[in-house]
Design an enzyme around this catalytic site. Sequence first.
Site, PDB file in Angstrom:
ATOM      1  N   GLY B  41      -3.771  62.833  -5.193  1.00  0.00           N
ATOM      2  CA  GLY B  41      -3.886  62.144  -6.470  1.00  0.00           C
ATOM      3  C   GLY B  41      -3.121  62.787  -7.612  1.00  0.00           C
ATOM      4  O   GLY B  41      -3.021  62.206  -8.693  1.00  0.00           O
ATOM      5  N   CYS B 250      -8.642  29.795   1.283  1.00  0.00           N
ATOM      6  CA  CYS B 250      -7.200  29.576   1.397  1.00  0.00           C
ATOM      7  C   CYS B 250      -6.955  28.167   1.920  1.00  0.00           C
ATOM      8  O   CYS B 250      -7.537  27.747   2.933  1.00  0.00           O
ATOM      9  CB  CYS B 250      -6.573  30.601   2.337  1.00  0.00           C
ATOM     10  SG  CYS B 250      -4.855  30.218   2.745  1.00  0.00           S
ATOM     11  N   CYS B 253      -5.072  28.622   5.642  1.00  0.00           N
ATOM     12  CA  CYS B 253      -5.710  29.202   6.820  1.00  0.00           C
ATOM     13  C   CYS B 253      -7.230  29.214   6.716  1.00  0.00           C
ATOM     14  O   CYS B 253      -7.914  29.601   7.655  1.00  0.00           O
ATOM     15  CB  CYS B 253      -5.200  30.619   7.072  1.00  0.00           C
ATOM     16  SG  CYS B 253      -5.855  31.834   5.917  1.00  0.00           S
ATOM     17  N   CYS B 275      -3.433  32.388   0.537  1.00  0.00           N
ATOM     18  CA  CYS B 275      -3.410  33.842   0.708  1.00  0.00           C
ATOM     19  C   CYS B 275      -2.170  34.441   0.057  1.00  0.00           C
ATOM     20  O   CYS B 275      -1.069  33.925   0.234  1.00  0.00           O
ATOM     21  CB  CYS B 275      -3.370  34.216   2.192  1.00  0.00           C
ATOM     22  SG  CYS B 275      -4.850  33.825   3.106  1.00  0.00           S
ATOM     23  N   CYS B 281      -1.942  35.276   6.449  1.00  0.00           N
ATOM     24  CA  CYS B 281      -2.150  33.831   6.465  1.00  0.00           C
ATOM     25  C   CYS B 281      -1.487  33.220   7.703  1.00  0.00           C
ATOM     26  O   CYS B 281      -2.079  32.392   8.393  1.00  0.00           O
ATOM     27  CB  CYS B 281      -1.574  33.228   5.192  1.00  0.00           C
ATOM     28  SG  CYS B 281      -2.188  31.589   4.819  1.00  0.00           S
TER      29      CYS B 281
END
Lengths: 201, 292, 367
Positions: B41, B250, B253, B275, B281
Site C-alpha cells: 500500500g 443485465c 446475460c 455488464c 457477460c
Amino acid sequence: MTAIPHASDLRPGFADPVLSGQAVYRAVLKGMSYPGRLQALPATVDAPPPLSPVAAGVLLALADLDAPVWLDPAGLATDDVAGWLRFHCGCPVVEDRATAAFAVLDATSAADLEGFALGTPEYPERSATLIIQVPRLAEGEGHTLTGPGIKGSTRLRAEGLPEGFWRALADNRLLFPQGLDVILAAPEGLACLPRTTIVSE
Amino acid sequence: MQPNDATQAQDTLDGYNFAYLDEQTKRMIRRATLKAVAIPGYQVPFAGREMPLPYGWGTGGIQVTAAVIGPDDTLKVIDQGADDTTNAVSIRRFFARTAGVATTERTTQASLIQTRHRIPEAPLTEDQILVYQVPIPEPLRWMEARESETRKMHALEEYGVMHVKLYEDIAHLGRIATSYDYPVRVNGRYVMAPSPIPKFDNPKMDMMPALQLFGAGREKRIYAVPPYTRVESLDFEDHPFEVQAWDEACALCGATDSYLDEVVIDDAGGRMFVCSDTDHCTQRTASREAAE
Amino acid sequence: MYVAVKGGERAIDNAHRLLAEERRGDRAVPALSLTQIKEQMTLAVDRVMTEGSLYDRDLAALAIKQARGDLVEAIFLLRAYRTTLPRLAVSEPVDTARMTIRRRVSATFKDLPGGQVLGPTFDYTHRLMDFKLAAEADDDAEPCERGEPRQDETVPRVADLLGEEGLIEPEVPRDGDTAEPGDITREPLEFPADRSTRLQSLARGDEGYLLGLAYSTQRGYGRNHPFAGEIRMGDVAVEIVPEELGFAVEIGDITVTECQMINQFKGSKAAPPQFTRGYGLTFGQGERKAMAMALVDRSLRAEELGEDLTAPAQDAEFVLSHCDNVEASGFVQHLKLPHYVDFQGELVTVRALRREHERKEATDAAE
Ligand SMILES: [Zn+2]
C-alpha cells in the site's frame, strides 16, 4: 577488490540477458509475493564461486549502475566475484554496508544485520535487500510464517542460518514500514522473507 | 465471435527492445515493484519514463506491464471492464507489437491483466497478476494537495483527515458519497487509493490470491497489494461500507451480481443495463445458449 | 436486440488513416520538406527542441511535420523518442562567457564590454502584415551586413561584472543543493527540490505557462523587482571528458539563449544588501521563454532568500508539478477516455441521495 580481470578470463553471464533477466525477476517477484514459497530459478548462470548460481542470477537480473552491491567480507568479497559483477551488472561493488541496494551474505554471517540501509519513515523503500546464501531450503517444515502473501500460515526450513538471524529478523519486523527484505538463495532455488513476514518457531 | 484461445501476436516492431523499455529502465521499475510488494500500500517513487502514449492514458500501467511481461505471458487489457474500448485496444496492440506476446479477452486465460477502472468479475488466481492504471495515486490528495505534506501524513499514519472527509458526507448527506476510488487501508497500515474502480470492486481486493500492482506514470509512483493481504474499505461502525446494487439485471446475460453499465437506448428516457465486464457477460451468455 | 459497441480496432485504424490524410492536406500542394521547416520555422524548431529536451534540429522538424504544426504534440513526439536514446556521456558545463554572440542586450548598462548586439529580433519591427511574403517567392530580401563573428573571445556576463564589486550574490551552492546537478529524467521529482532540479523542470516547462507565471510576479503576485541584466543568444561549444582521455574535447556547437535577471534584495541580518539572480536558458533562440524562466526561477528562490511566500509563482511544488506540457496535455485530455464505470457509480449515488432528499422533504411537509 579493485583489480579488473581481463574480460576473456570472466565466466559468462546470462546467455540471453533480456529474457533471462525477465524470467528471474518474475521468480523473485513471485517469491516476494508469496513469502516462504520456494521458487526455482528459470535461468542459471555459472558464477565465480563462492557466489552461488541462484544469488548470481538474482544480481544479474536486478543490480546495475543505480543499485550498488555489498559482498560479505567473510568469503564472498573476492576479486573474481567483484570483477564478474562489475563486468556483467555494471554495478558499483561497495564496502560500506549503508550504501548497498543489495547485500550478499553467507548464511554463517547472517546474525549481524546491523548497518544496512533501513529506509526512512518517509521513504521506507530506500532499504537494502539481503541475498543470503543458504545450503538448503525446504517447504512444509521448519519455521512458521504468517503475513501478507501467505494464506493462513506456511512453513519454511532454511538451513545454516544462526539463531541470531531469526532474532534480527524479528527486530526487523518491528521497524515496519522501514526494514530489510531478505532473499534466501539455495541450490534448489530461492525463497523470500519481506519485512512484513512474521516468523515463529 | 469471441476468440476462445489467445491470439498470437504478429508483426512485432523492429528496432525497439523487447516490451519497448530499455533494460536499465526495466530493472529500475522491477526493483520498485519488489519494494512495493514488501511495503503493501506504500507508494514507491520511480523514475517514470516518457512513453509513446500520452500521460493519463495508462503510461504507469504500461511501464509496469512492460517491466513484468515475458514471452510466455498471455495479456488481457481492459478499460471500463471491456476489452474492446479504444484505449484497451491501443494498449493491447502496443504489447503485441513490442513484446510479441499472446493476447486474450478471456479473464481465465490471461496471466497478466492490465486494467483501467475495473477488477474482472471472475475471481483471479495465484497464476495471475493484475496491473492497474492509476491517475492520482495519493488518496489524501483531495484533502492535502502537497506531496511534501501527504508523505509526512503517511509516515506518521495520520489519517484523521480522511475519516473527517468521509464523515462530513454522512453529516451532510446521510451517507458516504464516494462511489469510486474509495479509499482502502492495506494490511492495517497504509491508506491507499485503489484507482478509480467503483467501490463495488473494493471487496475483491481483499485477500485476493493474485498479486495486484499499481502504476501511476505521470505521478511517478508504483504500489502493490501482495496476494492474501487484508484490504479494508474505510468506514464507520454506524455507517458500514456498502457497494452499489441495481434493481435491474443485465439485459444480455441476466446477471444480477455484476457491475452494470447504463445504456441510453432512446431519447424518451429509455435505459437498459448491461455488464461492464464484457468477458463475464459473453461467457455467461455462451453458457446459457449452450444449455438451451 | 441491443448489441454492445464493438470494433475499436477498426475505428483506430481508420482514425489513423484520416489523420494521415489531413496532415498531408491538398496533394496538389507540394509536401513540406524538413529542410524548409528547419530553415524557415526556426523558432518553432527551437521551442520543440527546448521543451522536448533534445538538441536535434532534424528530429524537431520531423516532429513538427508529423504533428501538423501542433508544437505541444511535436514536443511529446520528441520526448518519447528521447527516452529510447542511450546516454553516452555527460557534458561539461557550457561556458556562455565564451559564446559566439549573435545577439546580446543589457537593460542595466548603456554600454559594456562586448557591446550591445541587436541581432535578429522582432523587438523593433512594426507588427504590420508583410504582404510581400505572401508572394510566391520571397528570396529578394536585402542582404544584410553581418559583423565578423567574434571567435574565441570572452564577452563577460553582466552578472560577472557586478560580481567583481560584490554587488550581486555569488553563484555558489546553497543549503540543500546537491554537489552534482539532479536529473529529472532519471529521478522522480521530490520536494523540496534543489535549484538545479528546479531549473531543469523550468527549462523543459511549457512556455505559455511560465510566461503567465512570470507575468503574475510583475503584477504584484510575489514581486521581486527584476532588471534584465543581460540576454544573450549565440553558439557555445559542448565539451565532454572521455574516461580514456581524461581531458575535455569539443563535440560540437549548440545555439542557446541565456537570460540573467538581476533582482533587488534588501539584505538580512546575515547578508548585506545586494542583487540576486534569476536564470533562464533555452536551446536556440527562445527569449520569451528564457526571460519568463528567469523570473520564475527567482520567485522560486523566495524561501531560500527569506522572503514571504504569498504568491503562486513562489510555490515550488505548485509551479513544478504543473509546468510540463506533455504531462498536463495528457492528463487534461484523458478526460476524453471512457469513464462509464465511475459515472455509473456517481449516478447510483446521486439517485440514492435524491431519493433520500425527497423522503425527507415529504416527512418534513407531513409534520
Ligand atoms: Zn451480462
